[in-house]
Design a protein around this motif. Structure first.
Motif, PDB file in Angstrom:
ATOM      1  N   ILE A  84     -53.267  37.440  11.442  1.00  0.00           N
ATOM      2  CA  ILE A  84     -51.858  36.859  11.863  1.00  0.00           C
ATOM      3  C   ILE A  84     -51.401  37.859  13.004  1.00  0.00           C
ATOM      4  CG2 ILE A  84     -49.711  36.960  10.790  1.00  0.00           C
ATOM      5  CD1 ILE A  84     -50.930  36.814   8.136  1.00  0.00           C
ATOM      6  N   PRO A  85     -50.947  37.189  13.931  1.00  0.00           N
ATOM      7  CA  PRO A  85     -50.496  37.857  14.930  1.00  0.00           C
ATOM      8  C   PRO A  85     -49.279  38.771  14.901  1.00  0.00           C
ATOM      9  CG  PRO A  85     -50.442  35.532  15.575  1.00  0.00           C
ATOM     10  CD  PRO A  85     -50.754  35.696  14.181  1.00  0.00           C
ATOM     11  N   ALA A  86     -49.166  39.924  15.366  1.00  0.00           N
ATOM     12  CA  ALA A  86     -48.160  40.970  15.114  1.00  0.00           C
ATOM     13  C   ALA A  86     -46.773  40.269  14.998  1.00  0.00           C
ATOM     14  CB  ALA A  86     -48.246  42.055  16.288  1.00  0.00           C
ATOM     15  N   ALA A  87     -46.438  39.402  15.834  1.00  0.00           N
ATOM     16  CA  ALA A  87     -44.920  38.952  15.865  1.00  0.00           C
ATOM     17  C   ALA A  87     -44.662  38.184  14.526  1.00  0.00           C
ATOM     18  CB  ALA A  87     -44.699  37.661  17.153  1.00  0.00           C
ATOM     19  N   TRP A  88     -45.564  37.991  13.623  1.00  0.00           N
ATOM     20  CA  TRP A  88     -45.207  37.231  12.414  1.00  0.00           C
ATOM     21  C   TRP A  88     -45.238  38.306  11.469  1.00  0.00           C
ATOM     22  CZ3 TRP A  88     -45.228  31.595  11.464  1.00  0.00           C
ATOM     23  CH2 TRP A  88     -45.311  30.969  12.636  1.00  0.00           C
ATOM     24  N   ILE A  89     -45.594  39.435  11.716  1.00  0.00           N
ATOM     25  CA  ILE A  89     -45.596  40.627  10.584  1.00  0.00           C
ATOM     26  C   ILE A  89     -44.225  41.584  10.952  1.00  0.00           C
ATOM     27  CG2 ILE A  89     -46.822  42.360   9.753  1.00  0.00           C
ATOM     28  CD1 ILE A  89     -49.357  40.836  10.596  1.00  0.00           C
ATOM     29  N   GLY A  90     -43.665  41.763   9.620  1.00  0.00           N
ATOM     30  CA  GLY A  90     -42.750  42.893   9.746  1.00  0.00           C
ATOM     31  C   GLY A  90     -42.288  43.451   8.347  1.00  0.00           C
ATOM     32  N   ARG A  91     -41.310  44.379   8.447  1.00  0.00           N
ATOM     33  CA  ARG A  91     -40.966  44.821   7.231  1.00  0.00           C
ATOM     34  C   ARG A  91     -39.999  43.630   6.513  1.00  0.00           C
ATOM     35  NH1 ARG A  91     -38.911  50.648   8.600  1.00  0.00           N
ATOM     36  NH2 ARG A  91     -40.920  51.656   8.668  1.00  0.00           N
ATOM     37  N   PRO A  92     -40.286  43.599   4.975  1.00  0.00           N
ATOM     38  CA  PRO A  92     -39.308  42.660   4.403  1.00  0.00           C
ATOM     39  C   PRO A  92     -37.748  42.384   4.628  1.00  0.00           C
ATOM     40  CG  PRO A  92     -40.922  43.707   2.967  1.00  0.00           C
ATOM     41  CD  PRO A  92     -40.931  44.413   4.107  1.00  0.00           C
ATOM     42  N   PRO A  94     -34.373  39.654   3.983  1.00  0.00           N
ATOM     43  CA  PRO A  94     -34.034  38.730   3.321  1.00  0.00           C
ATOM     44  C   PRO A  94     -34.087  37.251   4.303  1.00  0.00           C
ATOM     45  CG  PRO A  94     -32.181  40.151   3.031  1.00  0.00           C
ATOM     46  CD  PRO A  94     -33.367  40.644   4.105  1.00  0.00           C
ATOM     47  N   LEU A  95     -34.407  36.150   3.737  1.00  0.00           N
ATOM     48  CA  LEU A  95     -34.501  34.900   4.469  1.00  0.00           C
ATOM     49  C   LEU A  95     -33.084  34.694   5.144  1.00  0.00           C
ATOM     50  CD1 LEU A  95     -36.406  32.517   5.494  1.00  0.00           C
ATOM     51  CD2 LEU A  95     -35.627  31.370   3.491  1.00  0.00           C
ATOM     52  N   GLY A  96     -33.131  34.533   6.361  1.00  0.00           N
ATOM     53  CA  GLY A  96     -31.921  34.272   7.260  1.00  0.00           C
ATOM     54  C   GLY A  96     -31.340  35.470   8.256  1.00  0.00           C
ATOM     55  N   ASP A  97     -31.983  36.637   7.599  1.00  0.00           N
ATOM     56  CA  ASP A  97     -31.743  37.747   8.405  1.00  0.00           C
ATOM     57  C   ASP A  97     -32.460  37.859   9.958  1.00  0.00           C
ATOM     58  OD1 ASP A  97     -32.434  40.475   9.390  1.00  0.00           O
ATOM     59  OD2 ASP A  97     -31.379  41.314   7.225  1.00  0.00           O
ATOM     60  N   ALA A  98     -31.970  38.379  10.791  1.00  0.00           N
ATOM     61  CA  ALA A  98     -32.515  38.227  12.153  1.00  0.00           C
ATOM     62  C   ALA A  98     -33.817  38.763  12.198  1.00  0.00           C
ATOM     63  CB  ALA A  98     -31.568  38.770  13.000  1.00  0.00           C
ATOM     64  N   ARG A  99     -34.249  39.820  11.160  1.00  0.00           N
ATOM     65  CA  ARG A  99     -35.441  40.620  11.192  1.00  0.00           C
ATOM     66  C   ARG A  99     -36.377  40.165  10.393  1.00  0.00           C
ATOM     67  NH1 ARG A  99     -33.031  45.838   8.672  1.00  0.00           N
ATOM     68  NH2 ARG A  99     -31.816  43.857   7.729  1.00  0.00           N
ATOM     69  N   TRP A 100     -36.130  38.768   9.743  1.00  0.00           N
ATOM     70  CA  TRP A 100     -37.147  38.294   8.719  1.00  0.00           C
ATOM     71  C   TRP A 100     -38.300  37.832   9.450  1.00  0.00           C
ATOM     72  CZ3 TRP A 100     -39.346  33.393   8.562  1.00  0.00           C
ATOM     73  CH2 TRP A 100     -40.037  33.014   7.666  1.00  0.00           C
ATOM     74  N   THR A 101     -39.485  38.027   8.979  1.00  0.00           N
ATOM     75  CA  THR A 101     -40.818  37.520   9.241  1.00  0.00           C
ATOM     76  C   THR A 101     -41.513  36.821   8.052  1.00  0.00           C
ATOM     77  OG1 THR A 101     -41.674  39.774   9.041  1.00  0.00           O
ATOM     78  CG2 THR A 101     -41.031  39.009  11.188  1.00  0.00           C
ATOM     79  N   PRO A 102     -42.370  36.049   8.196  1.00  0.00           N
ATOM     80  CA  PRO A 102     -42.876  35.464   7.117  1.00  0.00           C
ATOM     81  C   PRO A 102     -44.073  36.157   6.300  1.00  0.00           C
ATOM     82  CG  PRO A 102     -43.657  34.372   9.080  1.00  0.00           C
ATOM     83  CD  PRO A 102     -42.694  35.393   9.596  1.00  0.00           C
ATOM     84  N   PHE A 103     -44.511  37.118   7.080  1.00  0.00           N
ATOM     85  CA  PHE A 103     -45.620  38.132   6.435  1.00  0.00           C
ATOM     86  C   PHE A 103     -45.124  39.752   6.773  1.00  0.00           C
ATOM     87  CE2 PHE A 103     -47.631  34.381   8.067  1.00  0.00           C
ATOM     88  CZ  PHE A 103     -48.232  33.910   6.988  1.00  0.00           C
ATOM     89  N   ALA A 104     -45.626  40.432   5.532  1.00  0.00           N
ATOM     90  CA  ALA A 104     -45.225  41.721   5.463  1.00  0.00           C
ATOM     91  C   ALA A 104     -46.424  42.664   6.276  1.00  0.00           C
ATOM     92  CB  ALA A 104     -45.086  42.536   4.110  1.00  0.00           C
ATOM     93  N   ARG A 105     -47.511  41.902   5.867  1.00  0.00           N
ATOM     94  CA  ARG A 105     -48.970  42.667   6.548  1.00  0.00           C
ATOM     95  C   ARG A 105     -50.090  41.472   6.618  1.00  0.00           C
ATOM     96  NH1 ARG A 105     -48.209  42.877   1.394  1.00  0.00           N
ATOM     97  NH2 ARG A 105     -46.988  44.898   1.281  1.00  0.00           N
ATOM     98  N   GLN A 106     -51.222  41.904   7.201  1.00  0.00           N
ATOM     99  CA  GLN A 106     -52.321  41.077   6.994  1.00  0.00           C
ATOM    100  C   GLN A 106     -52.639  40.662   5.544  1.00  0.00           C
ATOM    101  OE1 GLN A 106     -53.951  39.570   9.717  1.00  0.00           O
ATOM    102  NE2 GLN A 106     -52.697  40.656  10.977  1.00  0.00           N
TER     103      GLN A 106
END
Length: 169
Positions: A84-92, A94-106
């Motif tokens: 999974i590319p780094a852009a798709w991974i982030g800290r949890p 809420p959906l709708g939050d500007a910081r939301w990403t679909p994955f927390a880790r590989q």
């Protein structure tokens, strides 16, 4: 920082699949599938998470809706889940939050297997509901390796007793 994926996820992708349900979008198809397939809140959460991830990937990476995906797209998604590319991974968030990403880790090998099983089931339901002619996931073999910890554990154990090794040798 704002995730570039959050705005793309807002629409979930529109579908044009005709079927025996009233679902007219990817989101509606996934929610209908969940509603008729499970009573468990935990299972529903898992199904929804995997469905949403695929819809987002299909929209962003392929420009397609669920019903437009083919076997090559599904195979590419399996490869995507393996790295999974780094852009798709982030800290949890809420959906709708500007910081939301679909994955927390590989994802682990077990998580990738589970995603494959869930998505194959979703597409089988879409096929039976008339939204698809065929299930492209039926043509995609899941090639996942073992997690490093599992592989190490297997290598550090003995499959045969010393007596069995003696008989073999």
């Amino acid at each position: 920082t704002e995730s570039a994926l959050a705005p793309a996820f807002a629409d979930w992708g529109r579908s044009r699949g005709d079927g025996v349900t009233r679902a007219g979008s990817d989101a509606e198809m996934i929610e209908t599938w969940i509603r008729v397939r499970t009573l468990s809140a935990l299972t529903a959460r898992s199904y929804r998470r995997e469905g949403r991830r695929l819809v987002l990937w299909a929209s962003v990476e392929r420009g397609k809706s669920l019903v437009a995906l083919d076997a090559e797209d599904c195979a590419a998604y399996v490869a995507f889940l393996a790295a999974i590319p780094a852009a798709w991974i982030g800290r949890p968030a809420p959906l709708g939050d500007a910081r939301w990403t679909p994955f927390a880790r590989q994802l682990s090998a077990a998580s990738r297997r589970q995603a494959h099983v869930i998505l194959k089931s979703l597409f089988d339901w879409l096929r039976r509901a008339g939204h698809l002619r065929e299930n492209p996931w039926e043509l995609v073999g899941l090639k996942v390796g073992d997690d490093a910890s599992t592989a190490e554990a297997l290598l550090s154990t003995r499959a045969f007793t010393p007596a069995a090794w003696g008989a073999i040798m």
